[in-house]
Structures are given as structure tokens and as C-alpha cells.
Design a protein around this motif. Structure first.
Motif, short mmCIF file in Angstrom:
data_model
loop_
_atom_site.label_atom_id
_atom_site.label_comp_id
_atom_site.label_asym_id
_atom_site.label_seq_id
_atom_site.Cartn_x
_atom_site.Cartn_y
_atom_site.Cartn_z
N ASP B 236 0.83 -1.21 0.00
CA ASP B 236 0.00 0.00 0.00
C ASP B 236 0.86 1.26 0.00
O ASP B 236 0.52 2.26 -0.62
N LEU B 237 1.99 1.19 0.71
CA LEU B 237 2.89 2.34 0.77
C LEU B 237 3.40 2.69 -0.64
O LEU B 237 3.38 3.86 -1.05
N GLN B 238 3.82 1.67 -1.38
CA GLN B 238 4.29 1.93 -2.75
C GLN B 238 3.18 2.54 -3.61
O GLN B 238 3.41 3.46 -4.39
N ILE B 239 1.99 2.02 -3.43
CA ILE B 239 0.86 2.51 -4.24
C ILE B 239 0.53 3.96 -3.87
O ILE B 239 0.32 4.80 -4.75
N MET B 240 0.54 4.25 -2.56
CA MET B 240 0.24 5.62 -2.12
C MET B 240 1.31 6.60 -2.59
O MET B 240 1.01 7.75 -2.93
N ARG B 241 2.57 6.15 -2.58
CA ARG B 241 3.64 7.04 -3.07
C ARG B 241 3.43 7.34 -4.54
O ARG B 241 3.59 8.47 -4.99
N LEU B 242 3.06 6.30 -5.28
CA LEU B 242 2.82 6.49 -6.70
C LEU B 242 1.65 7.46 -6.91
O LEU B 242 1.73 8.40 -7.71
#
Lengths: 261, 433
Positions: B236-242
Motif C-alpha cells: 500500500d505504501l508503494q501505491i500511495m507514493r505512486l
């Protein structure tokens, strides 16, 4: 005690407000004249509609309160709220004391009541802008039956007069036996009594079956969730929704189940 | 009017389009014209399908024939599925018929890639141009940009559409390379960037003193994209950063999240029994926090907690990790601070600010403002007094909110029921988008 009555129009009500405020009349209640029933205790005071008084009072409200407050008043006028007139009157009188700050008094009953009801009317109007369905009639006109909690017909008529300005259309508020008629230039609202379902055009049923087909194809079966669907689309709005009705058994364009009320 | 064959085509091409989550018809400011139709800045939902997703636009593909073989896609070249194609005129007629009956707010047009990206893009443009110029359609159009299409074509498309989108689909370069090897990341990001730059340039021109009186329409509702959730291992962190990168650097209006639904058997794809709907829901909640509440991705998640909590929403999780910031005093906290109180949203915060201008707030006023206290009660004081039913202790609050009381039905199931459309509906009505 005085019960003020008016002819049932928004202008009539504004005339009444203006008269009461100028002459310092304290109405016990305000009722549409046709709904007034005389009794022994109260005294009726009918206030006739005065367009110029209504307009100048409207201007006064817009300047002293705000355009937003005037909109709230109009929306509440369209609502099915009982005693809406006296609620509107108290809100307007309070507004003339507070001025532009009126809508910030959110914990005051007079304001909270108007805001709540205005929001309900606004939401229903917004929802019906999406849920209303036109049917093409064999005379080329477009016909949409609606059934709403509040009398949102004027808001719908105004919306569709811009959106479908090249069509002649009728929006029929079935339970209220009232319709908005649009002739490609302007719309007006009138009482109508409909005895038989209008004849549909040749293409109408085909268009409806395309729409039903699309409606079922677009749902993702792994996510089927009828409870969620009904949360957004309460059953009381299904009567005239093409996609929520079964297709007519045979192609017979003189009968239309959706129109019977 | 289109006949029987159209019924079959419509089924195939709607079913192929249904996995795109985009539903909005909001944010456009198309001027009123003599043609047919208007746009409404708040957007209008016209129906809700059996899956509870709103139907606002006629969402179809031009064709589901595709030269690409993306692993996750139902229309990939190797799949043995019925194929169909609409002609531009068929799409125009269908749109006009549905629109004048008020079934829809406009058209959402996408396509499989046929012959080449340029050819496909040209076909889409030909269709929407016909719709605008011959049928004089003035309603909402959402048009897909085709990865790899010439940038001139992309800019032409933007002149006819209210919104354009190009789907990233897989949230990392590695995943794209694995599951969609024929698509290059650059072929997605380049057009997105170019459209974003033009939009920004237009904004700057509008601010200038000697701005032109009228400016040609250029995708007035901006651009969006979609990410598939759960097909690949991104956190989720990677997705939110994106997502925050897309909002900030690409000036996107919306990022949609689509819970992965297995439509193909392929060893490179995970086996899922149900689509990850709760995760999708959490991502939408967090997305709202990025766009309307002033949160950053790093505040909501970090390397130690790279995934959203199953039990509690991202905002309250943030609050429970930052108890030192609470309680806030409702009579003095700034708008931005109020917005960070769990349970207080944009509208509640605005109401509090409005009421404060005319009086001091008392605890009883909160109910009159319809402020929901279930979560909020632990995070504020009113005139110095704390009203929570347990002290402000993260573990105690978590218990209160997650362990069902006797006699209270667990709300776990409800979580699955509330998907993004709840907030869409609310925002559509209040014009918060």
C-alpha cells in the motif's frame, strides 16, 4: 389567534411574509388557503399575492440574508414538510435580525430545520436528475413519469430545459397529477389528469432493451452486492426506472407497464 | 436506430469495458451551447448496477480486438473470447439515444489496440469528433488515451474530451515488465506528462492579465488513471507514493483503484478467491486523505507499516500513532487541524468553523451539527472538557472501536459494503470534488 393563508404560490408566500413583517402581524400558523379548515379558536387572514411586493421582499432577503438563504427558502417551499411555511417565516424573521450571518447559526433550531429540509430536497432533486427516464412517444415528444417525496419538478424542469433544449418534453409528477411542459423555448407547470398510458414510438422499446442489456452487462459478477445497490438506489425510485422493470412480454407499443400508477 | 446485432455487440463491448473503475462525470465546465446536452460540475450518477457501482457514463470499448497480450486482461490477444467492433456512427447513435432518454451523463470510450496505437487513437478521435461536430453532443466525454500513440493525436483527443485517461494498471515498472511486456512505462507516462504540462500551461495563461477572451476546450475535467490492486506484490505504501506523485507531478485529477479479479489463468498471476475489496476501500479512503485532507503518503504509512490496517481506517490509524497531537480544542483549532480529527470530515469541519464565528461551541451543539461522535469523541475537547468514553490511550481506543459490544452487530461486514461510490455520491452532492 391568526392563521394566515395564501394562494399556494411562492410569490404568494413571499407577499404574505412581507405583509406580516410590515404590519407586525404574528401568525400562529401559515397555511395554503385551499387546505385551511375554519375552527372556533382561530381567525383566518388571507393575504393575496402581490407580485411587486413579493419581488421587493425577495430582493430584500437576497441582500440582507444571502442568495444561499433565498435558495434554502425556495427548496423548503418545495418540500413535503408539514408546517413548512411557518418554519420558513421564522427563519426569514431570524435572518432579518442576524443578517449575513444567518447560515452560521447552525445550532439554532430555526436554521437547522431549514438546512436539513433544504438538503433533503436538494439531494432528491440531484438524484432525480440522474434517475428520471424519458420515453419517446409516437408523436415525437419525450415523456418522463416521476414519483418523488418532495415537489422537485421545477428544479428538474429547469435542468432539462438546458440539457434537452431541442426536444419537446413532459415531466409528469404522477402522484401530484402535475406536469412540467417544455416547448423548446420555455417550460411551465400545469395540472394534468392522465387517463391512459401514452403511446410509445417504434424505437422506444428497442432502445429500452438495449439499455437493460447494457445495465446487466456492466455489472461485475464477482462483486455483486444488492445491499449496496439498494443503498444508492432505494426501491421507492424503481417504479419508473427502465432498467429495473422487466421487458414487456411482447413488442406491443400501446401498453407500457411503467406508466400505470 | 441500431437493431438486433447491436444488442450482441453492446453486450460484448460493455462486458469488456466493465473492469475500468472510472465513473466520474464531474469537474467539467463545458459552456452551454446550441447542441444537445450539458455538463454538471458535481457530476450525476444515473443508475447503480447489481455490483453497487454507479453508472454515469456509457462505458464501452470501440473494439475488444487487441494486438497486445497483457496477462491480466480479459481482451488479451491469446484469449478465445467473442470479439466485436462498433463503427463510429454506431457509437454516436447509441450515445445520443441513451443520452436523450437520460440514461447516461455521457460517453466513456476506450478500445483494445487494433492494428497500431496510432490507428486506434485515430479511430477514437474520429468517433468523438463526429459526436461533437455532427451530432452536436455537448455532454460529458471521457476518452482513453492509447499508450504509444503519437503526441499530436493525444492533444487532438484532448480538444474533444472532457476528461482523458491512460491507465497505468500495474503499480511498478517491474510488474508492468512482467505482466504487460509489450507496453513500455514511457508510452504511458509520456502522454500523461505532456497533457499535464499543457493543462498547467493553460492555467498559467488564464492567470495572465492579457489572457485571451476564449480558450479552446482542452480536457476541462483533467486526466485520471487506474491501478490494479492485488495482482502484483506492491505494498500500500508503494501505491500511495505512486498516487501522490501522480497528483503532484502529473497533476492528475483522480487515481482509481481496481481490486484485481482473476479473468485469466496464468502462472504469473496470483490465485485469489475473492477480489481484495477491503484493500481497495482502504486505498480510496487514503486517496481522499491525500486530496482533500492535506495528508502525505508518508504520514499514512511507513516502511515499518507498509500496509493499511484491516480493522480501522487510515485516518484513525494515523491519529492512534500520533496521540500527542490530540485532543484538539474545537473552539480554537484551525480548519486544517479539525480536518485531521478522525470522524470529522470536510463538511463537519466547515460547520464547526461557521458556528464558531457566531457563538462559542458547547458539547450539545455537536449533535445539532450532525457530527458523528463514534470515532471523534476521543480526539477533541470542548471548552477544555474531554468527552471520550475511554481516556485518550491508543490501545484502549482501538479496543473500543474494534471489539463489538454485546448486542451491537459487528460492523465488519459493512466495511465491504461501503466502496468508493459512497464518497463519490457525497462529494457529488456537496460539490466537494
Amino acid at each position: 389567534m391568526i392563521i394566515c393563508t395564501y394562494d399556494g404560490s411562492f410569490e404568494g408566500l413571499l407577499s404574505l411574509f412581507s405583509e406580516c413583517i410590515t404590519k407586525n402581524i404574528q401568525p400562529e400558523n401559515i397555511i395554503e388557503q385551499s387546505k385551511y379548515e375554519p375552527d372556533l379558536i382561530n381567525e383566518e387572514l388571507f393575504i393575496p399575492t402581490n407580485i411587486s411586493a413579493a419581488n421587493s421582499f425577495r430582493r430584500r432577503l437576497r441582500n440582507a440574508l444571502s442568495a444561499q438563504s433565498l435558495k434554502h427558502l425556495f427548496f423548503v417551499f418545495l418540500s413535503a414538510l408539514e408546517n413548512k411555511e411557518i418554519c420558513m417565516y421564522r427563519y426569514a424573521c431570524f435572518g432579518l435580525q442576524t443578517g449575513l450571518n444567518l447560515n452560521k447559526h447552525l445550532s439554532d433550531k430555526r436554521v437547522a430545520m431549514i438546512h436539513d429540509v433544504s438538503l433533503k430536497v436538494g439531494c432528491e432533486a440531484h438524484r432525480m436528475k440522474g434517475l428520471l427516464r424519458f420515453r419517446e412517444l409516437d408523436d415525437g415528444r419525450y415523456y418522463a413519469p416521476v414519483r418523488t417525496d418532495h415537489f422537485v419538478l421545477p428544479i428538474l424542469a429547469s435542468h432539462f430545459s438546458k440539457r434537452l433544449s431541442a426536444k419537446q418534453w413532459v415531466i409528469h409528477d404522477v402522484p401530484r397529477s402535475t406536469a412540467a411542459l417544455f416547448d423548446r423555448e420555455s417550460w411551465y407547470i400545469t395540472k394534468i389528469e392522465q387517463t391512459s398510458a401514452p403511446e410509445l414510438s417504434q424505437d422506444e422499446l428497442h432502445c429500452q432493451s438495449l439499455w437493460r442489456q447494457y445495465f446487466s452487462a456492466i455489472a461485475i459478477k464477482e462483486r455483486i452486492n444488492p445491499k449496496l445497490q439498494r443503498q444508492f438506489l432505494p426501491k421507492r425510485y424503481w417504479d419508473y426506472l427502465v432498467e429495473m422493470q422487466d421487458a414487456p412480454a411482447q413488442k406491443n407499443n400501446s401498453s407500457d407497464d411503467h406508466l400505470s400508477s | 436506430m441500431i437493431r438486433e446485432s447491436a444488442l450482441k455487440k453492446l453486450t460484448i463491448l460493455a462486458e469488456s469495458a466493465k473492469y475500468d473503475a472510472s465513473c466520474a462525470s464531474s469537474g467539467s465546465n463545458r459552456a452551454h451551447s446550441a447542441g444537445v446536452g450539458t455538463t454538471q460540475s458535481s457530476g450525476i450518477c444515473h443508475s447503480w448496477a447489481a455490483d453497487g457501482r454507479c453508472i454515469s457514463l456509457l462505458k464501452i470499448l470501440m473494439t475488444n480486438v487487441c494486438i497486445y497480450n497483457c496477462t491480466y486482461c480479459i481482451n488479451r490477444a491469446n484469449n478465445d473470447v467473442p470479439r466485436a467492433a462498433f463503427t463510429p456512427e454506431e457509437i454516436c447513435e447509441l450515445t445520443m439515444n441513451f443520452y436523450t432518454k437520460n440514461y447516461i451523463e455521457g460517453l466513456f470510450l476506450s478500445s483494445g489496440v487494433i492494428q497500431s496505437p496510432d490507428h486506434t487513437m485515430e479511430l477514437l478521435i474520429k468517433t468523438v469528433r463526429r459526436l461533437r461536430e455532427i451530432h452536436r453532443f455537448n455532454g460529458y466525454i471521457h476518452l482513453k488515451l492509447i499508450p504509444g500513440a503519437n503526441l499530436d493525436l493525444v492533444h487532438t483527443a484532448c480538444r474533444y474530451a472532457d476528461r482523458v485517461s491512460i491507465n497505468i494498471e500495474l503499480p511498478s515498472r517491474e510488474s508492468l515488465a512482467m505482466l504487460a511486456p509489450q507496453k513500455k512505462v514511457e508510452s504511458i507516462l509520456l502522454p500523461m506528462h505532456s497533457v499535464g504540462e499543457t493543462l498547467q500551461h493553460n492555467q498559467e495563461v488564464k492567470k495572465k492579465k492579457n489572457k485571451p477572451k476564449t480558450m479552446p476546450a482542452y480536457t476541462p475535467a483533467g486526466q485520471s488513471t487506474q491501478l490494479i490492486i492485488g495482482a502484483t506484490p506492491e505494498t500500500d505504501l508503494q501505491i500511495m507514493r505512486l498516487s501522490s506523485w501522480l497528483y503532484e507531478k502529473m497533476t492528475l485529477k483522480r487515481v482509481y483503484y481496481s481490486a484485481y479479479i482473476p479473468v485469466n489463468n496464468d502462472s504469473r498471476l496470483p490465485v485469489l478467491h475473492t477480489p481484495p475489496l477491503l484493500r481497495e476501500h482502504r486505498l480510496y479512503q487514503a486517496d481522499w486523505l491525500l486530496r482533500f485532507y492535506g495528508f502525505s503518503a508518508e504520514e499514512l504509512l511507513d516502511e515499518a507499516h507498509p500496509r493499511f490496517d484491516v480493522e480501522l481506517d487510515p485516518k484513525i490509524c494515523w491519529a492512534l500513532r500520533n496521540p500527542g497531537r490530540f485532543p484538539v480544542e474545537l473552539n480554537i483549532a484551525d480548519y486544517e487541524v479539525l480536518l485531521r480529527v478522525p470522524g470529522i470530515g470536510v463538511r463537519s469541519a466547515k460547520k464547526i468553523i461557521a458556528l464558531r464565528k457566531v457563538q462559542r461551541i458547547q458539547y450539545n451543539d455537536l449533535r445539532k451539527l450532525h457530527i458523528v461522535l463514534k470515532r471523534a469523541q476521543y480526539f477533541f475537547t470542548v471548552n477544555g472538557k474531554y468527552y471520550g468514553d475511554t481516556p485518550l490511550d491508543p490501545a484502549a481506543i482501538r479496543n473500543r472501536l474494534t471489539i463489538p459490544y454485546p448486542g451491537r452487530v459487528s460492523s465488519q461486514l459493512d466495511l465491504f459494503d461501503i466502496n468508493r461510490d459512497t464518497s463519490d455520491l457525497t462529494s457529488a452532492i456537496s460539490g466537494e470534488i
